[in-house]
Design a protein around this motif. Structure first.
Motif, mmCIF file in Angstrom:
data_model
loop_
_atom_site.group_PDB
_atom_site.id
_atom_site.type_symbol
_atom_site.label_atom_id
_atom_site.label_comp_id
_atom_site.label_asym_id
_atom_site.label_seq_id
_atom_site.Cartn_x
_atom_site.Cartn_y
_atom_site.Cartn_z
ATOM 1 N N TRP A 283 -32.637 29.819 -57.035
ATOM 2 C CA TRP A 283 -31.316 29.946 -56.437
ATOM 3 C C TRP A 283 -31.206 29.226 -55.104
ATOM 4 O O TRP A 283 -30.109 28.890 -54.652
ATOM 5 N N VAL A 284 -32.341 28.973 -54.483
ATOM 6 C CA VAL A 284 -32.347 28.256 -53.202
ATOM 7 C C VAL A 284 -31.808 26.838 -53.381
ATOM 8 O O VAL A 284 -31.238 26.249 -52.465
ATOM 9 N N GLY A 285 -31.967 26.301 -54.591
ATOM 10 C CA GLY A 285 -31.526 24.935 -54.856
ATOM 11 C C GLY A 285 -30.057 24.791 -55.195
ATOM 12 O O GLY A 285 -29.595 23.675 -55.495
ATOM 13 N N ALA A 286 -29.300 25.896 -55.151
ATOM 14 C CA ALA A 286 -27.860 25.812 -55.456
ATOM 15 C C ALA A 286 -27.151 24.941 -54.428
ATOM 16 O O ALA A 286 -27.305 25.127 -53.220
ATOM 17 N N GLN A 287 -26.365 23.991 -54.904
ATOM 18 C CA GLN A 287 -25.629 23.085 -54.010
ATOM 19 C C GLN A 287 -24.240 23.593 -53.677
ATOM 20 O O GLN A 287 -23.579 23.082 -52.770
ATOM 21 N N ALA A 288 -23.793 24.589 -54.442
ATOM 22 C CA ALA A 288 -22.483 25.188 -54.191
ATOM 23 C C ALA A 288 -22.551 26.661 -54.562
ATOM 24 O O ALA A 288 -23.191 27.036 -55.547
ATOM 25 N N GLN A 289 -21.891 27.470 -53.753
ATOM 26 C CA GLN A 289 -21.892 28.914 -53.985
ATOM 27 C C GLN A 289 -20.487 29.459 -53.787
ATOM 28 O O GLN A 289 -19.830 29.163 -52.787
ATOM 29 N N PHE A 290 -20.040 30.239 -54.754
ATOM 30 C CA PHE A 290 -18.732 30.884 -54.617
ATOM 31 C C PHE A 290 -18.936 32.204 -53.877
ATOM 32 O O PHE A 290 -19.683 33.072 -54.319
ATOM 33 N N VAL A 291 -18.275 32.347 -52.743
ATOM 34 C CA VAL A 291 -18.487 33.520 -51.892
ATOM 35 C C VAL A 291 -17.170 34.265 -51.674
ATOM 36 O O VAL A 291 -16.086 33.690 -51.721
ATOM 37 N N TRP A 292 -17.311 35.568 -51.461
ATOM 38 C CA TRP A 292 -16.167 36.400 -51.119
ATOM 39 C C TRP A 292 -16.111 36.528 -49.603
ATOM 40 O O TRP A 292 -17.107 36.833 -48.966
ATOM 41 N N ALA A 293 -14.970 36.278 -49.019
ATOM 42 C CA ALA A 293 -14.833 36.303 -47.570
ATOM 43 C C ALA A 293 -13.623 37.136 -47.168
ATOM 44 O O ALA A 293 -12.733 37.394 -47.979
ATOM 45 N N GLN A 294 -13.568 37.534 -45.895
ATOM 46 C CA GLN A 294 -12.459 38.350 -45.416
ATOM 47 C C GLN A 294 -11.119 37.628 -45.556
ATOM 48 O O GLN A 294 -10.089 38.244 -45.800
ATOM 49 N N ARG A 295 -11.166 36.308 -45.429
ATOM 50 C CA ARG A 295 -9.929 35.527 -45.538
ATOM 51 C C ARG A 295 -9.704 34.991 -46.951
ATOM 52 O O ARG A 295 -8.923 34.081 -47.169
ATOM 53 N N GLY A 296 -10.410 35.563 -47.899
ATOM 54 C CA GLY A 296 -10.236 35.142 -49.284
ATOM 55 C C GLY A 296 -11.471 34.447 -49.827
ATOM 56 O O GLY A 296 -12.312 33.978 -49.078
ATOM 57 N N GLU A 297 -11.558 34.399 -51.142
ATOM 58 C CA GLU A 297 -12.709 33.778 -51.785
ATOM 59 C C GLU A 297 -12.681 32.259 -51.596
ATOM 60 O O GLU A 297 -11.625 31.664 -51.437
ATOM 61 N N ARG A 298 -13.866 31.656 -51.658
ATOM 62 C CA ARG A 298 -13.921 30.202 -51.491
ATOM 63 C C ARG A 298 -15.262 29.676 -51.984
ATOM 64 O O ARG A 298 -16.210 30.428 -52.188
ATOM 65 N N TRP A 299 -15.327 28.363 -52.156
ATOM 66 C CA TRP A 299 -16.570 27.688 -52.487
ATOM 67 C C TRP A 299 -17.242 27.210 -51.201
ATOM 68 O O TRP A 299 -16.603 26.591 -50.345
ATOM 69 N N LYS A 300 -18.508 27.499 -51.073
ATOM 70 C CA LYS A 300 -19.326 27.006 -49.973
ATOM 71 C C LYS A 300 -20.186 25.876 -50.536
ATOM 72 O O LYS A 300 -21.064 26.112 -51.363
ATOM 73 N N ILE A 301 -19.920 24.646 -50.093
ATOM 74 C CA ILE A 301 -20.519 23.457 -50.705
ATOM 75 C C ILE A 301 -21.410 22.746 -49.698
ATOM 76 O O ILE A 301 -21.030 22.574 -48.537
ATOM 77 N N GLU A 302 -22.583 22.322 -50.151
ATOM 78 C CA GLU A 302 -23.490 21.573 -49.277
ATOM 79 C C GLU A 302 -22.880 20.229 -48.889
ATOM 80 O O GLU A 302 -22.123 19.623 -49.657
ATOM 81 N N LYS A 303 -23.231 19.755 -47.715
ATOM 82 C CA LYS A 303 -22.749 18.461 -47.246
ATOM 83 C C LYS A 303 -23.216 17.358 -48.193
ATOM 84 O O LYS A 303 -24.373 17.331 -48.616
#
Length: 286
Positions: free
Chosen positions: A51-71
């Motif tokens: 899982w450390v090698g994931a380049q993108a992660q869908f996360v739940w945040a206070q301001r709404g869900e979003r994708w967290k994507i590596e540069k």
């Protein structure tokens, strides 16, 4: 006759389910590894280090869900299954633009189209159009219905990627139930119908779709849309809290003459016997 037949797909060179667990799944789409939620994955992860090698992660945040994507990771990229080519993206919700577990249906539709010339297919709640493209590649006249303008635009892009001319699929941005009633009034008929209804949705003019209220009405119209040479009807389900048998019985009620099969749809995890159930289906064949 109603029979149960669960469908389990395995990965291919452009897709793999690498691991799953703790409410999430780790998948590879082409060269990109994505970590996203899946409520069915209640077990522990088998390969936590992967899982450390994931380049993108869908996360739940206070301001709404979003994708967290590596540069450096593209927001949009291409995905291939045999002749089908699709545009995937991190622009929307946790879905990326394809349900790889439906690949067995793409194969079935392509095979049916190559064996039977001149088939007409109706794809309801068609999303980004993988099954529509499968039908068009096999020579079918395809009508694709979806309520999202953005999704319809993606379908047109996917047609280009798959080498299909712009007029090979009739795309309609409309509320599905409203448009189906219009098709019935016009007397249009089809040999194949595919449905992938959401649990809840809205049409472009604010029409409300609730599966518990709307699905039976939609299914009651399906017999009127089938030609005398009808071959296949598929009803897929996702996150609707119904069993596969329920979908089988609903389709049998709508189409009592013919064979009904139903079951879970799952993806086998790489290098494991574990299968992640991702949806359900029922199918009618004459």
């Amino acid at each position: 006759m109603i029979t149960r037949e669960d469908k389990i797909i395995k990965g291919w060179n452009n897709y793999e389910l690498l691991d799953s667990g703790e409410g999430r799944k780790l998948e590879r789409f082409s060269s990109i590894v994505a970590d996203r939620p899946d409520p069915q994955a209640l077990w522990k992860k088998e390969n936590p280090k992967d899982w450390v090698g994931a380049q993108a992660q869908f996360v739940w945040a206070q301001r709404g869900e979003r994708w967290k994507i590596e540069k450096g990771i593209p927001e949009v990229w291409s995905f291939t299954y045999k002749e089908i080519k699709l545009e995937l993206s991190f622009r929307g919700f946790k879905h990326l633009g394809v349900f790889p577990e439906h690949s067995h249906q793409w194969d079935e539709i392509i095979s049916l189209g190559k064996k039977n010339k001149g088939l007409r297919m109706l794809n309801l709640f068609g999303y980004t159009g993988a099954v529509s493209i499968a039908g068009a590649l096999a020579g079918m006249a395809v009508t694709h219905i979806d309520a999202s303008k953005t999704t319809i635009a993606t379908v047109k892009e996917n047609m280009k990627l798959s080498g299909l001319p712009g007029d090979s699929i009739r795309t309609v941005c409309e509320d599905t139930l409203r448009y189906v009633k219009r098709l019935v009034e016009r007397g249009e008929q089809f040999e194949l119908i595919v449905m992938d209804p959401p649990a809840f949705g809205r049409g472009p003019k604010g029409e409300v779709w609730k599966i518990e209220e709307s699905l039976t009405e939609l299914l009651s119209l399906i017999p009127k849309l089938l030609s005398p040479k009808a071959k296949l009807v598929i009803l897929n389900g996702y996150a609707a809290e119904y069993s596969a048998r329920t979908f089988g019985e609903l389709l049998h009620e709508a189409l009592p003459i013919g064979n009904i099969s139903y079951g879970d749809i799952g993806i086998q995890q790489k290098n494991s016997d574990r299968v992640l159930t991702t949806g359900i289906y029922s199918k009618w064949e004459k």
